[in-house]
Structures are given as C-alpha cells and as structure tokens.
Scaffold this active site. Structure first.
Site, PDB file in Angstrom:
ATOM      1  N   ASN A  74       0.834  -1.201   0.000  1.00  0.00           N
ATOM      2  CA  ASN A  74       0.000   0.000   0.000  1.00  0.00           C
ATOM      3  C   ASN A  74       0.870   1.252   0.000  1.00  0.00           C
ATOM      4  O   ASN A  74       1.640   1.436  -0.949  1.00  0.00           O
ATOM      5  CB  ASN A  74      -1.079  -0.024   1.088  1.00  0.00           C
ATOM      6  CG  ASN A  74      -0.606  -0.297   2.486  1.00  0.00           C
ATOM      7  OD1 ASN A  74      -0.178  -1.410   2.803  1.00  0.00           O
ATOM      8  ND2 ASN A  74      -0.704   0.696   3.365  1.00  0.00           N
ATOM      9  N   ASP A  75       0.827   2.097   1.002  1.00  0.00           N
ATOM     10  CA  ASP A  75       1.370   3.453   0.921  1.00  0.00           C
ATOM     11  C   ASP A  75       2.846   3.519   0.529  1.00  0.00           C
ATOM     12  O   ASP A  75       3.675   2.771   1.069  1.00  0.00           O
ATOM     13  CB  ASP A  75       1.260   4.154   2.277  1.00  0.00           C
ATOM     14  CG  ASP A  75      -0.119   4.111   2.874  1.00  0.00           C
ATOM     15  OD1 ASP A  75      -1.011   3.478   2.299  1.00  0.00           O
ATOM     16  OD2 ASP A  75      -0.296   4.711   3.947  1.00  0.00           O
ATOM     17  N   PRO A  76       3.213   4.489  -0.328  1.00  0.00           N
ATOM     18  CA  PRO A  76       4.629   4.851  -0.449  1.00  0.00           C
ATOM     19  C   PRO A  76       5.077   5.507   0.852  1.00  0.00           C
ATOM     20  O   PRO A  76       4.324   6.261   1.469  1.00  0.00           O
ATOM     21  CB  PRO A  76       4.650   5.837  -1.619  1.00  0.00           C
ATOM     22  CG  PRO A  76       3.267   6.381  -1.700  1.00  0.00           C
ATOM     23  CD  PRO A  76       2.349   5.306  -1.181  1.00  0.00           C
ATOM     24  N   GLN A  91       4.704   0.259   2.201  1.00  0.00           N
ATOM     25  CA  GLN A  91       3.999  -0.633   3.110  1.00  0.00           C
ATOM     26  C   GLN A  91       3.808  -1.986   2.425  1.00  0.00           C
ATOM     27  O   GLN A  91       3.261  -2.061   1.322  1.00  0.00           O
ATOM     28  CB  GLN A  91       2.650  -0.030   3.483  1.00  0.00           C
ATOM     29  CG  GLN A  91       2.737   1.339   4.145  1.00  0.00           C
ATOM     30  CD  GLN A  91       3.179   1.249   5.588  1.00  0.00           C
ATOM     31  OE1 GLN A  91       2.375   1.024   6.481  1.00  0.00           O
ATOM     32  NE2 GLN A  91       4.467   1.409   5.830  1.00  0.00           N
ATOM     33  N   THR A 135       3.204   3.974   7.973  1.00  0.00           N
ATOM     34  CA  THR A 135       3.744   4.977   7.054  1.00  0.00           C
ATOM     35  C   THR A 135       4.584   6.022   7.778  1.00  0.00           C
ATOM     36  O   THR A 135       4.346   6.353   8.930  1.00  0.00           O
ATOM     37  CB  THR A 135       2.578   5.654   6.314  1.00  0.00           C
ATOM     38  OG1 THR A 135       1.805   4.645   5.667  1.00  0.00           O
ATOM     39  CG2 THR A 135       3.070   6.627   5.270  1.00  0.00           C
TER      40      THR A 135
END
Length: 596
Positions: A74-76, A91, A135
């Site tokens: 998922n998230d950068p 992530q 994150t």
C-alpha cells in the site's frame, strides 16, 4: 433498458469497417440522442457478466508500474534521492496478498523506471511497532544523514512515532536500518489527543529559529489536524500548542504532506532551504479515500499554514487525483531539482481475485508536481524517465472528428501504450451551460452525462482497452461548459463498461478544471495504459485520473483496440496524435538482475 439494446452488440464487428475516420453505415438507436446510432458503441450496455478465465492471475500484472513481485503493498513511505540512488520504501505484507503484518519494503533505482528489490528496511520486532511499521518519511539531516521517522503500533494498537538510521551510510543501497533504542520518540500525549489516530509523520523542515518541524496526522479535540512538533536534534520532540492546520468538518487526516512551490515554475523546492520570495505552500491530506490539498502560505510568525481560500465543504477541496489514488508521498529530487509524488493505487477487483493473482496494489508512475502560473492548483506530469520505455511510435496529424466519429489508433500494443493527443475546438459557441452544483460530485455527473450522451462541445477523447465488438471498453474524455465569463472542462474516466467480469468496482471518475478557451482552443490528453492500470492527464496535468481496469479481453483474447472519438455536436480537430508501445521495465524482478 440495458438488456433491451444488448442484442444489437453482435452486429457491431468494428474491425470490419472502422478502418477510416467515419462509420459507413449506422443503426438507429434512440438511446444515443438521435444521432443515427453512430455512438452505439458508447451507449449500449454490456451483456451479463462472465466469470474470469484462469489467465486472470497473470495477465493483469503491470509492465512498468512499481509493485513488488508478489503479495500486498500500500502506501509509499519515505521516498528519497541519496548519493545517486532513488529509494522507494513502501507498506508491504511479506506473507500474502492481503492487508496485514505490515513492514517497510525497500527498492532502489537510478532512473525511477527499473527497480531492484531489497530486503525490508523495517520489520515488526519491537514493542513500539509490533502491530505494524506504518507509514512515515525520510529526512536528510545536515552532513548527508538520512533518518526514517515512522508510525508504529503497539500490542494495544496505540500509535507512536519511531526513528531509524542506516547501519552503514557507505552502502549505496542503505540495505540495513537500526532503530533508535529510545523508541518511540513521540507519543500522542496531551489533552484532546487520540492515541489510535496519530500517524504518518511528514518529512522534516527547519524553521527560521533553526529548529526542526514535523507534522503528524491526527485528531485534536475532535478536529482533523496536521499536528505540529519541534525538535533541536530530530530525536526529542515537543508539541507546538497549535496545529499546522486543522478542520472541524472532515475525518482524520492520514498521510499529510507539506511542501513549498513557486507559481508557474516546475522546479522543486527543498522545504529546509531558503524559500524564495513569492513561493506558496501546499498542504496535502488523505481523507475520504482520496488525496486532497490546499494552496496557501506558511506564516512564519504564527508557525501555521494559512490557506488562500478557506472552503468549509471538503467536497470542494482540490484533489491530487480523481481516481483510485491514495496515501501519496512527495519528495524533493535534488538530482533534477524537481518535486516528485507517488500514490498508492489499490486493486478494485475482489479479494478472492487478489488471492488468485498472488499480489495486490501498485504505485502510480512517479510524477513531477508543481504549481500552476495562476497559483490556484497543482499540476502533475509523468517523470520524463518513463519515456525511455517508448518504442514503435506512430503519429497522425490533421484528423477531423465530427459527431459520432471514431478513429482507430493502430500499430501499438493496446495493453501497454502511451498516447498523447491534442484536441482543437473549431468553435466554442456550442458549449452547454455549467451548473456550479456539479462541482460537489463530478463523478455523479460523469455517470449521468456519459460518453453516450451528446453535448454541445464533447464528449470527445479516447476509447481504450476495447474488445473487438465493443462489449468491453473504457472511455477517457472531456466535456466543455460555459460558466459566466469562463469555461469549465469536465474530464471523465468511465469504467462502467470496462469489463464483463463480475465483482469489480466499475465507477465513472471525474474532475473539473478551468480553461481559458478564449486564449487557447487546444486541450491535451495523455493516457498511459499498463494492463490493469490506466493513468490519464488532462489539460497539461490539471486533472489526473488513475483507474484500475480488468477487461476479460485481456485474459481471454490478448488483443484490444484504442480509438479517438467525438460524440458532441461541435466538430473537434486533432492537430497532433502520437502513440507508443511501452516496453516492460525491470521492476523488483528475481535476484541477479542489476542496473547499477
């Protein structure tokens, strides 16, 4: 009504006659606005969904987007450029293609296109992050010392901020990271704080007093806020008695991002360096499943962000991307003096599909991001490095599209393509009137005024990932409206007929932008097609839409079509159309490959 017209689809074997600009014959269809049926391919509803073929598990994996070889992402988190190497942390679930067991994946590159996958930089192995290494960001301290600050969750799911340093800064890949022994370095202490809504620290910046600043997403007394903290050494943090900015009418702000921009200048700015006169600041937040932002100034006296325009209704806040795009993170690229932003694009098929595929999630193509000359909105464009994958260019000039016309863009791989097209309006007198209430829900308007509904100017744009008989296709297009003394352009990416497969999200995405058609009659569209990922940039990057599409034709037939079209009353010219097949990048492939 949908199935009433489905029986007409078998007669539309487009390959038999869409070989020139115009349809030689038409089928009458009152659903198409009485245009003789020329736009039937856009208004006929698809037949009943069909189950995916076994090839689904492999055919939707992208060729040049960033994603790990397998499992969930998922998230950068914490992208940076350091000592000649780009780093992308993200992530990642080591154990499967579903959310959970999150660690920091880590990949490196010299060109933002080809990536080497490394071992995770951070794993869940301390009490302060046993629930997940969430994150965060990277800040490069004076002396060239990168430092990670990230959110960790403890066994009770309370959130706090943690620090990690590279074990060996002489390692060009920075493979190993050491967590600070005194983690967590920042807890959600103080009145009005919510211990389970306190995450996603930003990159740090130095204020005029020489102290570090950092913002953290959270809640304060029930308000959504970018909480502000100060530090002398980046290790010991003190909460400022007011947030960087807060709002009482939205959900908790995830993944805040704060950076400086110069109007009309696409050069990036390092927030910790001297900010030039006339610069603005952007505050981005991830909320309501999308990424929104405000443009304003950073008031050094108040140590606070002040928006140029305070808008209470968050439905009217500006968007980074109007599609499947969330949790974006930007960084200053000192290599080319630019600011680059990434976003996470989730899968919109079913969880069972993800299990079958063995992977889920990707990052959008890195984009350069800067402030428009009028200072009102951010513009975005794919980094120039992605053009290194272009091959087999085709080009057309001087195309004229009348109402109902299709023009096929041939000789490129329709599943892996980069298409740039310029539309020129012969007249702007036919623009329909604009209703300001549409700004509250442009997606709804895209769904109601789809590509099958003729307008004064538009819809015109591209039909992509189209099957031979058009029972599957995705439309990316514009409509032009007159609003008092200005013109508003609606850009849509309509996925409602993108696939016959069941259990998919198939919305119609959309966003508006202002455009001075009195001065400039040309509107550009760039669309990058990468199997299940489609990224479109309208009006020079004024509106960006990321879409996830899963056409059965990709898995079952292995061929598709791309068309330019016009279904508006006004004639639209195409002075320039260029398209390329995109080669496959080397992205987190098996060990042994190296581009460095």
């Amino acid at each position: 009504m949908a199935q009433a017209w489905a029986f007409l689809l078998p007669v539309l074997v487009l390959g038999s006659y869409v070989t020139s600009l115009f349809f030689p014959s038409y089928i009458s269809n009152p659903l198409c606005g009485g245009d003789g049926g020329r736009s039937l391919f856009l208004c006929a509803q698809a037949p009943k969904d069909q189950d995916p073929s076994p090839a689904v598990s492999t055919m939707y994996k992208t060729a040049f987007h960033f994603q790990p070889a397998k499992n969930w992402m998922n998230d950068p988190s914490g992208p940076m450029y350091f000592n000649g190497i780009y780093h992308e942390f993200y992530q990642y679930n080591l154990n499967g293609p579903i959310f959970g067991d999150i660690v920091w994946g880590h990949s490196v590159s010299t060109d933002l296109v080809n990536w080497i996958g490394l071992e995770p930089a951070l794993v869940r192995d301390t009490p302060s992050d046993i629930d997940g290494c969430w994150t965060g960001s990277v800040t490069i301290l004076p002396g060239g010392k990168p430092i990670i600050i990230y959110t960790g969750g403890d066994i009770d799911q309370h959130q706090a901020q943690n620090i990690a340093f590279p074990k060996n800064r002489s390692d060009p890949y920075l493979r190993e990271w050491i967590k600070a022994p005194n983690n967590p370095v920042l807890r959600p202490d103080g009145p009005g704080m919510n211990s389970i809504e306190f995450r996603d620290p930003t990159t740090g910046w130095i204020g005029p007093d020489g102290l570090w600043r950092m913002a953290v997403g959270g809640e304060l007394n029930g308000y959504s806020a970018a909480l502000l903290y100060k530090s002398e050494d980046f290790l010991n943090w003190t909460k400022v008695d007011h947030p960087l900015y807060s709002h009482n009418g939205s959900n908790m702000w995830e993944c805040p991002d704060f950076f400086a921009v110069l109007p009309g200048n696409n050069a990036g700015l390092d927030l910790s360096a001297a900010i030039p006169q006339g610069a603005k600041h952007a505050l981005k937040m991830s909320v309501d499943s999308v990424d929104k932002y405000m443009i304003g100034v950073y008031d050094l006296q108040r140590d606070a962000f002040v928006p140029d325009n305070v808008v209470d209704d968050r439905r009217l806040w500006l968007r980074i991307d109007y599609g499947t795009f969330y949790a974006s993170k930007s960084f200053f690229d000192s290599n080319k003096n630019r600011r680059i932003i990434w976003g996470w694009s989730r899968e919109t098929d079913s969880p069972s599909d993800d299990l079958e595929k063995g992977w889920a999630g990707l990052h959008t193509i890195p984009r350069t991001i800067w402030l428009a000359g009028d200072g009102k909105q951010l513009l975005q464009w794919p980094v120039e490095e992605i053009e290194s994958l272009r091959t087999n260019e085709i080009s057309h000039q001087g195309i004229e599209l009348n109402k109902g016309d299709l023009f096929e863009i041939k000789e490129v791989d329709a599943f892996q393509a980069d298409v740039e097209i310029v539309f020129e309006l012969a007249s702007i007198d036919d623009a329909d009137s604009f209703d300001p209430s549409w700004l509250l829900d442009p997606e709804k308007h895209c769904g109601e005024a789809g590509a099958s509904v003729p307008g004064g100017i538009g819809p015109f744009g591209l039909v992509i990932l189209a099957s031979d008989n058009m029972d599957e296709h995705t439309e990316v297009y514009f409509r032009v409206y007159k609003s008092q003394e200005k013109y508003m352009v609606l850009m849509c990416s309509d996925l409602r007929r993108s696939s016959l497969r069941p259990d998919l999200e198939k919305p119609a995405y959309g966003g508006f932008f202002e455009f001075d058609l009195e001065k400039e009659r040309k509107i550009s569209l760039r669309t990058l097609i990468d199997r299940s990922a489609v990224e479109s940039f309208g009006g020079g990057g004024r509106v960006c839409i990321t879409s996830r599409v899963y056409p059965a034709v990709l898995a079952d037939v292995g061929r598709a079509h791309i068309y330019a079209f016009n279904n508006g009353s006004a004639t639209v010219r195409v002075p320039q159309l260029s398209a390329w097949t995109m080669r496959k990048a080397q992205v987190n492939v098996e060990k042994g490959w190296s581009a460095i």
